[in-house]
Design a protein around this motif. Structure first.
Motif, PDB file in Angstrom:
ATOM      1  N   THR A  33       0.846  -1.191   0.000  1.00 30.67           N
ATOM      2  CA  THR A  33       0.000   0.000   0.000  1.00 30.67           C
ATOM      3  C   THR A  33       0.885   1.245   0.000  1.00 30.67           C
ATOM      4  O   THR A  33       1.888   1.318   0.715  1.00 30.67           O
ATOM      5  CB  THR A  33      -0.935   0.025   1.221  1.00 30.67           C
ATOM      6  N   GLU A  34       0.484   2.228  -0.807  1.00 29.75           N
ATOM      7  CA  GLU A  34       1.249   3.476  -0.914  1.00 29.75           C
ATOM      8  C   GLU A  34       0.384   4.699  -0.625  1.00 29.75           C
ATOM      9  O   GLU A  34       0.833   5.830  -0.837  1.00 29.75           O
ATOM     10  CB  GLU A  34       1.883   3.585  -2.302  1.00 29.75           C
ATOM     11  N   SER A  35      -0.828   4.481  -0.185  1.00 29.83           N
ATOM     12  CA  SER A  35      -1.674   5.580   0.276  1.00 29.83           C
ATOM     13  C   SER A  35      -2.546   5.017   1.406  1.00 29.83           C
ATOM     14  O   SER A  35      -2.047   4.293   2.254  1.00 29.83           O
ATOM     15  CB  SER A  35      -2.506   6.166  -0.863  1.00 29.83           C
ATOM     16  N   PHE A  36      -3.847   5.328   1.409  1.00 30.27           N
ATOM     17  CA  PHE A  36      -4.737   4.847   2.462  1.00 30.27           C
ATOM     18  C   PHE A  36      -5.922   4.110   1.825  1.00 30.27           C
ATOM     19  O   PHE A  36      -7.030   4.634   1.770  1.00 30.27           O
ATOM     20  CB  PHE A  36      -5.231   6.026   3.310  1.00 30.27           C
ATOM     21  N   PRO A  37      -5.703   2.895   1.338  1.00 32.08           N
ATOM     22  CA  PRO A  37      -6.779   2.170   0.651  1.00 32.08           C
ATOM     23  C   PRO A  37      -7.831   1.634   1.608  1.00 32.08           C
ATOM     24  O   PRO A  37      -7.628   1.588   2.827  1.00 32.08           O
ATOM     25  CB  PRO A  37      -6.036   1.027  -0.046  1.00 32.08           C
ATOM     26  N   LEU A  38      -8.957   1.216   1.020  1.00 32.76           N
ATOM     27  CA  LEU A  38     -10.061   0.623   1.781  1.00 32.76           C
ATOM     28  C   LEU A  38     -10.391  -0.739   1.195  1.00 32.76           C
ATOM     29  O   LEU A  38     -10.852  -0.826   0.058  1.00 32.76           O
ATOM     30  CB  LEU A  38     -11.304   1.521   1.715  1.00 32.76           C
ATOM     31  N   PHE A  39     -10.139  -1.785   1.930  1.00 28.91           N
ATOM     32  CA  PHE A  39     -10.589  -3.122   1.558  1.00 28.91           C
ATOM     33  C   PHE A  39     -11.669  -3.474   2.571  1.00 28.91           C
ATOM     34  O   PHE A  39     -11.380  -3.917   3.687  1.00 28.91           O
ATOM     35  CB  PHE A  39      -9.442  -4.136   1.625  1.00 28.91           C
ATOM     36  N   GLN A  40     -12.915  -3.236   2.205  1.00 30.10           N
ATOM     37  CA  GLN A  40     -13.980  -3.316   3.191  1.00 30.10           C
ATOM     38  C   GLN A  40     -15.228  -3.999   2.650  1.00 30.10           C
ATOM     39  O   GLN A  40     -15.433  -4.101   1.448  1.00 30.10           O
ATOM     40  CB  GLN A  40     -14.355  -1.909   3.664  1.00 30.10           C
ATOM     41  N   THR A  41     -16.057  -4.460   3.571  1.00 29.84           N
ATOM     42  CA  THR A  41     -17.374  -5.009   3.297  1.00 29.84           C
ATOM     43  C   THR A  41     -18.322  -4.471   4.357  1.00 29.84           C
ATOM     44  O   THR A  41     -18.003  -4.516   5.555  1.00 29.84           O
ATOM     45  CB  THR A  41     -17.352  -6.549   3.350  1.00 29.84           C
ATOM     46  N   ASP A  42     -19.459  -3.932   3.922  1.00 32.77           N
ATOM     47  CA  ASP A  42     -20.450  -3.373   4.847  1.00 32.77           C
ATOM     48  C   ASP A  42     -19.866  -2.280   5.740  1.00 32.77           C
ATOM     49  O   ASP A  42     -20.167  -2.195   6.942  1.00 32.77           O
ATOM     50  CB  ASP A  42     -21.053  -4.482   5.724  1.00 32.77           C
ATOM     51  N   GLY A  43     -18.983  -1.458   5.160  1.00 34.53           N
ATOM     52  CA  GLY A  43     -18.465  -0.295   5.874  1.00 34.53           C
ATOM     53  C   GLY A  43     -17.327  -0.566   6.825  1.00 34.53           C
ATOM     54  O   GLY A  43     -16.792   0.360   7.437  1.00 34.53           O
ATOM     55  N   THR A 205     -11.341   4.279  -5.564  1.00 35.91           N
ATOM     56  CA  THR A 205     -10.070   4.175  -6.263  1.00 35.91           C
ATOM     57  C   THR A 205      -9.667   5.449  -6.993  1.00 35.91           C
ATOM     58  O   THR A 205      -8.542   5.565  -7.454  1.00 35.91           O
ATOM     59  CB  THR A 205     -10.117   3.026  -7.288  1.00 35.91           C
ATOM     60  N   THR A 206     -10.578   6.428  -7.129  1.00 35.61           N
ATOM     61  CA  THR A 206     -10.195   7.668  -7.802  1.00 35.61           C
ATOM     62  C   THR A 206      -9.418   8.598  -6.876  1.00 35.61           C
ATOM     63  O   THR A 206      -8.711   9.483  -7.340  1.00 35.61           O
ATOM     64  CB  THR A 206     -11.445   8.418  -8.319  1.00 35.61           C
ATOM     65  N   ARG A 207      -9.553   8.427  -5.574  1.00 29.88           N
ATOM     66  CA  ARG A 207      -8.910   9.343  -4.634  1.00 29.88           C
ATOM     67  C   ARG A 207      -7.854   8.672  -3.760  1.00 29.88           C
ATOM     68  O   ARG A 207      -6.994   9.348  -3.207  1.00 29.88           O
ATOM     69  CB  ARG A 207      -9.969   9.988  -3.722  1.00 29.88           C
ATOM     70  N   THR A 208      -7.954   7.400  -3.585  1.00 26.92           N
ATOM     71  CA  THR A 208      -6.996   6.702  -2.723  1.00 26.92           C
ATOM     72  C   THR A 208      -6.845   5.280  -3.263  1.00 26.92           C
ATOM     73  O   THR A 208      -7.165   5.016  -4.416  1.00 26.92           O
ATOM     74  CB  THR A 208      -7.473   6.713  -1.261  1.00 26.92           C
ATOM     75  N   GLY A 209      -6.369   4.380  -2.457  1.00 26.93           N
ATOM     76  CA  GLY A 209      -6.249   2.997  -2.901  1.00 26.93           C
ATOM     77  C   GLY A 209      -5.005   2.684  -3.686  1.00 26.93           C
ATOM     78  O   GLY A 209      -4.919   1.659  -4.358  1.00 26.93           O
ATOM     79  N   ARG A 210      -4.002   3.539  -3.621  1.00 32.71           N
ATOM     80  CA  ARG A 210      -2.771   3.307  -4.372  1.00 32.71           C
ATOM     81  C   ARG A 210      -2.019   2.108  -3.801  1.00 32.71           C
ATOM     82  O   ARG A 210      -1.697   2.045  -2.606  1.00 32.71           O
ATOM     83  CB  ARG A 210      -1.893   4.554  -4.307  1.00 32.71           C
ATOM     84  N   VAL A 211      -1.753   1.138  -4.669  1.00 33.00           N
ATOM     85  CA  VAL A 211      -1.056  -0.084  -4.276  1.00 33.00           C
ATOM     86  C   VAL A 211      -0.045  -0.432  -5.370  1.00 33.00           C
ATOM     87  O   VAL A 211      -0.360  -0.357  -6.560  1.00 33.00           O
ATOM     88  CB  VAL A 211      -2.038  -1.261  -4.074  1.00 33.00           C
ATOM     89  N   ARG A 212       1.149  -0.798  -4.963  1.00 32.31           N
ATOM     90  CA  ARG A 212       2.182  -1.206  -5.930  1.00 32.31           C
ATOM     91  C   ARG A 212       2.400  -2.704  -5.825  1.00 32.31           C
ATOM     92  O   ARG A 212       2.534  -3.252  -4.728  1.00 32.31           O
ATOM     93  CB  ARG A 212       3.479  -0.450  -5.664  1.00 32.31           C
ATOM     94  N   ASN A 213       2.453  -3.366  -6.970  1.00 29.26           N
ATOM     95  CA  ASN A 213       2.712  -4.801  -7.001  1.00 29.26           C
ATOM     96  C   ASN A 213       4.195  -5.044  -7.267  1.00 29.26           C
ATOM     97  O   ASN A 213       4.710  -4.676  -8.324  1.00 29.26           O
ATOM     98  CB  ASN A 213       1.871  -5.473  -8.088  1.00 29.26           C
ATOM     99  N   GLU A 214       4.839  -5.645  -6.317  1.00 30.23           N
ATOM    100  CA  GLU A 214       6.257  -5.964  -6.448  1.00 30.23           C
ATOM    101  C   GLU A 214       6.388  -7.462  -6.678  1.00 30.23           C
ATOM    102  O   GLU A 214       6.223  -8.266  -5.754  1.00 30.23           O
ATOM    103  CB  GLU A 214       7.005  -5.548  -5.185  1.00 30.23           C
ATOM    104  N   LEU A 215       6.657  -7.843  -7.933  1.00 34.79           N
ATOM    105  CA  LEU A 215       6.816  -9.263  -8.236  1.00 34.79           C
ATOM    106  C   LEU A 215       8.230  -9.708  -7.881  1.00 34.79           C
ATOM    107  O   LEU A 215       9.211  -9.051  -8.254  1.00 34.79           O
ATOM    108  CB  LEU A 215       6.544  -9.543  -9.715  1.00 34.79           C
ATOM    109  N   ILE A 216       8.336 -10.823  -7.157  1.00 31.41           N
ATOM    110  CA  ILE A 216       9.647 -11.326  -6.755  1.00 31.41           C
ATOM    111  C   ILE A 216       9.966 -12.661  -7.412  1.00 31.41           C
ATOM    112  O   ILE A 216      11.052 -13.200  -7.194  1.00 31.41           O
ATOM    113  CB  ILE A 216       9.752 -11.447  -5.230  1.00 31.41           C
ATOM    114  N   GLY A 217       9.029 -13.172  -8.227  1.00 34.14           N
ATOM    115  CA  GLY A 217       9.329 -14.424  -8.903  1.00 34.14           C
ATOM    116  C   GLY A 217       8.144 -15.021  -9.625  1.00 34.14           C
ATOM    117  O   GLY A 217       7.001 -14.566  -9.472  1.00 34.14           O
TER     118      GLY A 217
END
Length: 344
Positions: A33-43, A205-217
Motif C-alpha cells: 500500500t502506498e496511500s490509504f486504501p479501503l478493503f472493506q465489506t459493509d463499511g 479508487t479515484t482518490r486513494t487505494g494506491r497499491v504497488r505490485n512488487e513481483l519477486i518471482g
C-alpha cells in the motif's frame, strides 16, 4: 508468434486447452500500500483472526484483501488496454453487465451470464493477508464535506456532513500468489502485464487505494502451491525472529522482500510437485524481458492481438458453439410447449 527468449516453450500450451492439462504458472507478488486504501465489506475493513506464524502460534487479527478486491482491478486494466488498442470485441464488453465471451479477459478471468453461458476463470486468486497485525496496520480518519467557502457552517447552519472511516496505512504488505492455469505464452504475458500495471485497489479508487505490485518471482509447476496465508505466516516467523517487526513502525520494504524470497525458497523445497522456480537473480532476466515487451507499444499490441486471437479460437470451439446449441434447445423446448398447448 514467440515473445519470450528467457523461458522454455515447455511451460506453455500452443493453444488454450478445453480441459485442465496440469500446467500452472504462479506469479509471486507482494502488494504494497502506498496511500490509504479501503478493503472493506459493509463499511468495515475486512480482517481475519488467524495464527501469527507457523512457529509463532499466538493468534492475531490481520487485514484481509479478498480475492475479488485483487482480480477485479487487474482484469479491468486488461480490458482498458484492449479497448485502447481496439483489439477484439472489447467495445461490447461491460463488466458485470455484458460480456463478449471472446476476449482474453472473458476467457482467462471467466464470466457468467445467467443460464445462457459461463466460463470458469483460469486465473486463481485467493485472499491475501497483511504481515502486520490489524491494530498496527490501520488508522481511523474523520471525514467532512465543507460548504463552498471551505467551512463547516453557513448562515448559522452547521453541516452534519461529517463521518469517520478506518483506512489501511501506507507500507502495509500483502503477500499474494496469482495462479494462471494452463497458460499460453501470450496469456501468461497478458496476466503478467495486468499485475504490473494495476495501481489502484479497493473502494474509492479515484482518490486513494494506491497499491504497488512488487513481483519477486514466477514458479511453473504441475500443480498448485501453498496458500497466501501460509506464506505470510512464514514471512512473519522470519521477520519476527530477525527482529524486523517493531510496531508501530512500518516494515522496511527491503526486509520484507528479503524475507518473502527466503520464505518462498524454503517452502518450495518442501513441496511435492514438480516445479521450476524463477526467484531472486534468476527472475531478473525474465522480468526485464517482460517489461521490454509491455513498455513497447508495437510489441504490446502484438502480444494483445495474439492473446485475443487465441481467446477467439477457444471461444468459437468451446464457448459460442455451446451457447448457440443451448439457445436452440431452449427454442425447441418453447416450440414443443406451444405445440402441446395447441394440441390440448
Amino acid at each position: 508468434m514467440t515473445f519470450l527468449k528467457t523461458l522454455d516453450s515447455k511451460f506453455f500450451h500452443s493453444e488454450i486447452p478445453a480441459k485442465p492439462m496440469g500446467k500452472y504458472a504462479h506469479f509471486i507478488t507482494i502488494r504494497i500500500t502506498e496511500s490509504f486504501p479501503l478493503f472493506q465489506t459493509d463499511g468495515e475493513l475486512n480482517k481475519a483472526r488467524v495464527r501469527a506464524g507457523i512457529e509463532h502460534k499466538e493468534p492475531i487479527s490481520r487485514l484481509a484483501m479478498f480475492k475479488r478486491k485483487q482480480s477485479t482491478p487487474e482484469r479491468l486494466t486488461g480490458r482498458e488496454l484492449l479497448r485502447n488498442y481496439k483489439i477484439g470485441n472489447s467495445e461490447n464488453c461491460d463488466y458485470n453487465v455484458e460480456f463478449s465471451k471472446t476476449t482474453p479477459d472473458c476467457i482467462l478471468y471467466g464470466f457468467a451470464i445467467g443460464d445462457s453461458s459461463s466460463e470458469k476463470s483460469k486465473v486463481v486468486v485467493d485472499t491475501a493477508y497483511s504481515i502486520t497485525p490489524f491494530d498496527d496496520s490501520h488508522l481511523n480518519f474523520t471525514l467532512n464535506a465543507p460548504f463552498e467557502n471551505g467551512t463547516m457552517s453557513r448562515q448559522g447552519e452547521v453541516t452534519s456532513r461529517i463521518n469517520s472511516q478506518d483506512h489501511i496505512l501506507p507500507q502495509v504488505f500483502f503477500p499474494s500468489i496469482v495462479t494462471l492455469k494452463d497458460p499460453t505464452e501470450s496469456g501468461f504475458l497478458y496476466v503478467f502485464n495486468n499485475i504490473l500495471r494495476t495501481r489502484h485497489y479497493g473502494a474509492q479508487t479515484t482518490r486513494t487505494g494506491r497499491v504497488r505490485n512488487e513481483l519477486i518471482g514466477v514458479i511453473f509447476g504441475d500443480g498448485e502451491i501453498f496458500s497466501n496465508l501460509y506464506w505470510t505466516q512464514k514471512i512473519y516467523d522470519l521477520m519476527n525472529d530477525g527482529g524486523k517487526i517493531n510496531a508501530p513502525d512500518p516494515l522496511n520494504e527491503d526486509d520484507v522482500l528479503e524475507a518473502a524470497t527466503q520464505a518462498i525458497t524454503q517452502l518450495m523445497s518442501k513441496e511435492f510437485i514438480s516445479h521450476t522456480d524463477f526467484i531472486g537473480s534468476a527472475f531478473t532476466p525474465l522480468l526485464d524481458e517482460v517489461k521490454s515487451i509491455t513498455s513497447n507499444e508495437t510489441k504490446l499490441t502484438e502480444m494483445l492481438t495474439q492473446a485475443n486471437a487465441e481467446s477467439e479460437t477457444y471461444a468459437k470451439k468451446w464457448v459460442l458453439k455451446g451457447s448457440k446449441s443451448s439457445d436452440s434447445d431452449k427454442k425447441d423446448k418453447k416450440g414443443s410447449k406451444k405445440a402441446a398447448t395447441a394440441t390440448e
